[in-house]
Design a protein around this motif. Sequence first.
Motif, PDB file in Angstrom:
ATOM      1  N   VAL A  56       0.238  -2.406  -6.088  1.00  0.00           N
ATOM      2  CA  VAL A  56      -0.352  -3.736  -5.948  1.00  0.00           C
ATOM      3  C   VAL A  56      -1.241  -4.052  -7.146  1.00  0.00           C
ATOM      4  CG1 VAL A  56      -1.827  -5.214  -4.535  1.00  0.00           C
ATOM      5  CG2 VAL A  56      -0.256  -3.621  -3.428  1.00  0.00           C
ATOM      6  N   GLY A  70      -1.019  -8.461  -2.308  1.00  0.00           N
ATOM      7  CA  GLY A  70       0.156  -7.718  -1.855  1.00  0.00           C
ATOM      8  C   GLY A  70      -0.243  -6.501  -1.056  1.00  0.00           C
ATOM      9  N   TRP A  88      -3.689  -3.993   2.350  1.00  0.00           N
ATOM     10  CA  TRP A  88      -3.404  -5.214   1.591  1.00  0.00           C
ATOM     11  C   TRP A  88      -4.578  -5.494   0.663  1.00  0.00           C
ATOM     12  CZ3 TRP A  88       1.258  -7.543   3.073  1.00  0.00           C
ATOM     13  CH2 TRP A  88       1.617  -8.718   2.390  1.00  0.00           C
ATOM     14  N   ILE A 160       4.083  -9.792  -0.779  1.00  0.00           N
ATOM     15  CA  ILE A 160       3.157 -10.383  -1.732  1.00  0.00           C
ATOM     16  C   ILE A 160       2.781 -11.785  -1.275  1.00  0.00           C
ATOM     17  CG2 ILE A 160       3.977  -9.070  -3.733  1.00  0.00           C
ATOM     18  CD1 ILE A 160       5.589 -11.584  -4.540  1.00  0.00           C
TER      19      ILE A 160
END
Length: 222
Positions: A56, A70, A88, A160
């Motif tokens: 990410v 993401g 996340w 994402i």
Amino acid sequence: MSQATDRPTAVTDIAAVMDTFPSRVQEWSTALGRTLDAHAGALSAAAVDRIVKPDVEAMLAEVGAHIAGGGFVAASGLLPSGGSFMAWWQGESVDRVDALANLSMTAANRYLDADWYRGPISTGRLTITGPYIDLLCTDEFALTYTCPVPWSGAPAVAGIDVTVADLEKVLTRPLASLGPHAALVNAEGRAIVTASPTELPGDFVDTDRPTWPLGYGLSVVV
């Protein structure tokens, strides 16, 4: 919708931008599944974070990628402690999303009912959700691209976030070159980005006009 022919250059340019997101998510979910399977039996929350976060970080740092966040979400069964799991991150500072802080404490797993989770899990295919106000992560109008993670563990998705504000920066000009009411719309005919000053993201757009499909339910109407 009235499918048009002779695709203009501006539509090709819009497609080139929008095609990057599904391909990125699909490639990443496949690679992530292989990595998770290689660590099967030794997964903890910290271990999953160490696997997911560097990917990410790389996506968020990529110039011109237009990715706002993401991560990875799994149903119960991923970790020995049970319960669902969400890893996340978002923004330039790569802040971790605290799902419990952003949702009521009585609905800790509510994100498992979200379209961006249920869609790929139920269909086995990439899902585009939005535009919607992303109260869990960005607090902005956003699209979320999610794909099932192919691995031997608990049902999971990788995905994402792409904000409408970022898309407007790169798509408003090519849309305006097509006409004053040209718009990028989702499968429901809701505007994602539009050249019209009287329409907003999420508004229904008159799609009984020349239309160029872009794939994954997205289209350009003029």
